[in-house]
Motif scaffolding. Structure first.
Motif, mmCIF file in Angstrom:
data_model
loop_
_atom_site.group_PDB
_atom_site.id
_atom_site.type_symbol
_atom_site.label_atom_id
_atom_site.label_comp_id
_atom_site.label_asym_id
_atom_site.label_seq_id
_atom_site.Cartn_x
_atom_site.Cartn_y
_atom_site.Cartn_z
ATOM 1 N N GLN A 268 -5.349 -2.847 -3.641
ATOM 2 C CA GLN A 268 -4.306 -3.029 -2.624
ATOM 3 C C GLN A 268 -3.723 -1.721 -2.119
ATOM 4 O O GLN A 268 -2.775 -1.729 -1.337
ATOM 5 N N GLY A 269 -4.249 -0.605 -2.582
ATOM 6 C CA GLY A 269 -3.825 0.659 -1.994
ATOM 7 C C GLY A 269 -2.610 1.302 -2.620
ATOM 8 O O GLY A 269 -1.914 2.087 -1.966
ATOM 9 N N ALA A 270 -2.343 1.005 -3.874
ATOM 10 C CA ALA A 270 -1.257 1.715 -4.563
ATOM 11 C C ALA A 270 -1.548 3.213 -4.558
ATOM 12 O O ALA A 270 -2.701 3.634 -4.630
ATOM 13 N N SER A 271 -0.491 4.020 -4.460
ATOM 14 C CA SER A 271 -0.722 5.467 -4.498
ATOM 15 C C SER A 271 -0.818 5.969 -5.940
ATOM 16 O O SER A 271 -1.612 6.856 -6.239
ATOM 17 N N ARG A 272 0.001 5.428 -6.822
ATOM 18 C CA ARG A 272 -0.077 5.797 -8.244
ATOM 19 C C ARG A 272 0.163 4.566 -9.107
ATOM 20 O O ARG A 272 1.068 3.780 -8.831
ATOM 21 N N PRO B 267 0.835 -1.205 0.000
ATOM 22 C CA PRO B 267 0.000 0.000 0.000
ATOM 23 C C PRO B 267 0.870 1.255 0.000
ATOM 24 O O PRO B 267 1.876 1.315 0.712
ATOM 25 N N GLY B 268 0.474 2.232 -0.793
ATOM 26 C CA GLY B 268 1.240 3.472 -0.881
ATOM 27 C C GLY B 268 2.265 3.465 -1.990
ATOM 28 O O GLY B 268 2.780 4.525 -2.358
ATOM 29 N N ASP B 269 2.580 2.302 -2.525
ATOM 30 C CA ASP B 269 3.574 2.216 -3.600
ATOM 31 C C ASP B 269 3.050 2.819 -4.899
ATOM 32 O O ASP B 269 1.844 2.811 -5.168
#
Lengths: 380, 380, 380, 380
Positions: free
Chosen positions: C199-203, C176-178
């Motif tokens: 899954q919460g990817a940032s971009r 997450p955040g990746d």
């Protein structure tokens, strides 16, 4: 400078104290732009800990760098930064494995873990003040991007409760598609719910007895479960074909009350053993203390709970606990805020100048309706 | 065929019972060549469980395949196989994630996990007998290599205690170079010690009060810690600069006795909280039961223990429990035996024909000196 | 029954073939309700593989159980089920570790992995037909909930492309955040994008040269990156301060074309080495083949690519490849669909009766605009 | 002070250079007691890199602290310390995730990773000298226990090759019971073999063509595989029923030679693809470079290899590469040495005063028989 000072149970005032300053070459000094009141401040406020009179509270801190020591290279004057509530050196055996909540260098001798403005966690003044000294600034400061001002109510949550809620879900081993039961819709429980949503949980059950908090949980995408009549375990089992959720989070702690208002320290943990399925994990970030002499319960005085260990074992469950290692998460959570995927400020109910902190403590301690989360503005 | 049958507390006899046979196309029938008595057989033998009269005991089984159902393809007549004590289907939600100790298909309705000859774990006859029916044979049989006969005292340990000891170390998150404290030098504790050695532990502390068991622990490469005077916690702390070991294993269970011979169910777990360092993990494979009506302790009757949760939490510890998922480990442990890197038979003290099982139960139950582990030979 | 049969390069017809039937007690027979055409069907359709004439294609299958063998217990007549394209036994060394894409039992001797209607992956007829025989039905069928009909265009994607896209992100170690760069906006690339979002990817950067596909990527929440002018590497680096994304996914495969329409087999992998940051992972689920005699490139004939290994090594990168183990993901992805958190049907462009399959192959093979994903309806 | 200085291809001399000194408050200065010659020193020595004349070599360093900067707290004068060859800050994005081999602070602008005495890895003088400046001393120094003198030939291996060999096994995902194939029996390959043994590998195949090195491998507990006749792949497959080993380690690098003495850069990687089983991992710690203008092979000049990617993909393999993050391992490996479970000094062939370094380089570069590993003694 001005700072909020503890003078005994339920007695805090804004006093003038000596200025924060550089003490070691690795320090920075920060001018606070936002600093929150936390549920664990209340443990101290209520006089239930060993915290000393004269302590300046405040471990959820964000601000602008005003000075750095000569060894500091990654942070410079003018940077907007948010600080983990954990103070960590970055090079001890625990820090180097990522356990910055259990730093051996900054902690009082013989223990693990340091924090700002906290009982038993080292001689570090808190940030409910105009300025704050930050030890090991290169390691502890998270520099914020261009939207630091615009989203500062989101970013300040990176100091503690967003990473702490996130930690609950990581200790619980949450995977995408899982269902999760979260005990407690206080700020940390709500952040756990937001964390679960971001990580792709299929269903998020949040248990609480307060209507306003459950409404926030629903807004975040969770299914509210009202425990005011004591049926929360049955409700969860009904939702999950009697099997329980895939995993669980404890976000309440040792002062948990049952539906009759009585303190029952083992209530949440045993309810989670009941409502999480066999092989499931429980993450417990609600604070439990090694001894609590002022508790009524005989076991609680010794820091023990009557834990349903036989059932826990038979179900092959696992359990993770403790304070969040904020640095393990804050960088990616910052990115999620920056790119518009997380909005932890949704729980902020009040923004107040530092002067009004004593009054805010009073309301927050009484769990007055609508006092979900208070952001103090020392620079205002 | 002959089998060991339970007739009430401390009363077992070798009787003639109906032959084991193929009941479903996925079954196999095995002729037992080795089958062990396990410490958890004693829980039933002592009448402390709900096990019914007429039960055939025996969940540590190895033998030769004599017949297979028509759906069985991976196992054939004449194969030497060892069987996990867990009976598992291979396709339920838990099995497909590797949690074969919590199979939902083979378990009694509403619970998770099945086993041979065990209370509350399904209608499966045990293997302290001449023949055994094996459900889902393709999934449950581990086929042994050419040295099956020669090393059969090693291989039979793959049915339970070697994987169970190994599971303790995995739940404890043991990494190479770690120190580990293991509570209990019974067969499972000794297997945990051997597992820790194979995985590269730097120091393995094994706590027990029996001299013969501690001698075996030392032979396996561990540091024996004598608890007969109640100083085991202090000894471990002295060995580890007061910090505690990196991780810990509970290999005793709910019937733990203190140095005065009194049953103290929370003794081992709380001692592990004391002797494992902050951030450390504890793996608990000693059996704890959801209720124990015959216990003296009021909490124990309900399956609860007075757990030192405040300290556990403050130290940021984690805990894993439950029966080993044998299939998660048995294939690689078989290879370690085959290639000469593991010798679990080191703990075998007695090899006896099935007829002598009743006498063996008596000695093992009394924890008579030297009765560490009994292998029964039904074919002898 | 009717089925789509391969008769040579770009020649498929709907023929009458012998009925699917129970051959082993562990089989089931399924009446197909939906079955997709997959990009890897085109590899065979184009005559670029060793697939034999007479083969029935179709490995993305969903339907209703019409008959089960006598050993089958978890699935019954009338159940709606979706099938992994992998055929797996559930008990071999690879299946028991979760590598169901590399089953040793169902695969042709000496290889690992089986599938329906596929070259070199066993003698299993495909599902672009009215009925399908399913081996090891208890293990291979995923039973669907009450909304099976209503959401069947979503659920059918569980057979292959949704788990395959998901697998790309898991091999890439996405957290997450990746930020993640995905090469290819075909069905698999789009599913990888959806997986990353869940899954919460940032971009999420998705690279392709086709406008309609990039529009879909954007709809899913990704940032479209147009490669039609060959500047995609530069674009990604510009988005990421020159460092590259946190991780990358290859969703194109060995027939990758550059912006001039020339086949350049190493293009995507070397571009990912360039656009993923040091220490990052690449997950490659686009198909690469061990030999490709009809390729123009000399290395490609031998299955080799000129891989930028020196840069890959200097950046300390890691790489995972291969077919998805569908069963590792399909249960949780089903839950995400059921609870409204995933909608893979967003990419469906056409739903057609089986009779129109030959025409659909033609359009899909030409990559005609708007032919993103075809669902065939054999029962229609 | 004296130091070994590079003056051009195969030309090194011991010269007088300016003293090492404290430059920043976070520095320490170390008096070298042991410093090794490494295989990667030879890449520079042979003139095959861009290293500049005047460079002081030496990245495998151990010594006694003689001075510390005012910000240093964890290390003090008189401490015996061993230094990772990686120089790392401890607080950048990569260091805080444990990727200290890819530090962004200490590396030259735009790259990741710094080291002592190395081409392209920052302006840090090497330790083949009397004294060494250590940046970020609190983070980079590993303090040694009381037996620092007695076991100093073991401890000095913690600077590089023992952690590097260990890294190979971790990148390869080695689990206890696994078989592993290691390409190369140079110092790193031998350390990988020792690491595999400590971690409980069941069989360790070490491939090399030099008899003396294979003898050492056998002494460490590995199975030597002689590649001098080019049959190593077949030998490994014969040992593993044609399937290949569970995982593999590349410990040779880009200058690999075939059995006819010709440099074949893709030889080891493609042989590992052949000899590791489907789903297996390969860990590659042998150095590969982004460009190698002096190579004969056209691909090698560009840093590319003709990689057998089709087979790699079909087998569902995974691959990890790059320099070891020494700090991820050195603390536990130190403990393994201290407690007698590891003895990396087994490979030391020569201990020489600094003056004899030029001669040692000559022998080591010629791969003269018996010159396995050279420890220099600057203080001698």
């Amino acid at each position: 400078m001005k700072a909020l000072v503890y003078h005994g149970p339920r007695k805090v005032t804004v006093d003038t104290v000596p200025d924060a300053k550089i003490e070691r070459p690795t320090d920075a000094v920060i001018k606070l732009t936002a600093t929150n009141i936390c549920g664990s401040d209340l443990h101290m406020y209520e006089g239930r800990t060993s915290v000393e009179k004269g302590t300046v509270f405040g471990h959820e801190n964000m601000g602008e760098v005003v000075e750095v020591g000569e060894a500091v290279t990654a942070v410079k004057k003018g940077d907007h930064v948010v600080l983990p509530f954990n103070i960590a050196c970055g090079f001890c055996e625990n820090c180097e494995r990522g356990f910055t909540g259990f730093c051996l260098t900054c902690a009082p001798k013989g223990s693990a873990g340091a924090a700002y403005g906290y009982a038993d966690m080292g001689p570090y003044r808190g940030g409910q003040a105009e300025y704050l000294r930050v030890p090991y600034a290169d390691f502890n400061c998270l520099v914020l991007p261009d939207d630091a001002d615009e989203k500062d109510r989101d970013y300040v949550m990176l100091s503690d409760i967003f990473p702490t809620g996130w930690h609950a879900t990581r200790l619980a081993g949450l995977s995408p598609g899982d269902s999760v039961v979260i005990y407690g819709a206080g700020p940390v429980g709500l952040m756990a719910a937001m964390s679960a949503r971001i990580q792709g949980a299929s269903r998020i059950f949040v248990i609480d007895h307060k209507e306003d908090r459950l409404a926030l949980a629903e807004k975040i995408g969770a299914i509210p479960v009202d425990s005011s009549d004591g049926t929360e375990v049955k409700q969860i089992l009904d939702h999950t074909h009697g099997l329980g959720a895939d995993c669980g989070c404890e976000c309440v702690g040792y002062q948990c009350h049952n539906s009759h208002g009585k303190e029952v320290p083992n209530l949440t943990m045993n309810a989670l053993v009941e409502t999480v399925k066999p092989t499931g994990l429980i993450g417990c970030v609600g604070v439990f203390v090694p001894k609590d002499p002022k508790a009524e319960d005989a076991l609680a005085k010794k820091g023990e709970i009557a834990f349903d260990f036989g059932k826990f074992w038979s179900k092959g469950m696992r359990l993770g606990t403790g304070q969040a290692n904020v640095k393990a998460y804050n960088r990616k959570l910052r990115d999620l805020i920056h790119w518009g995927r997380a909005n932890p400020s949704i729980i902020v109910s009040h923004e107040l100048p530092l002067d009004q902190a004593p009054d805010a403590y009073k309301h927050f301690d009484l769990r007055d309706d609508g006092w979900t989360k208070v952001v103090l503005r020392p620079a205002a």
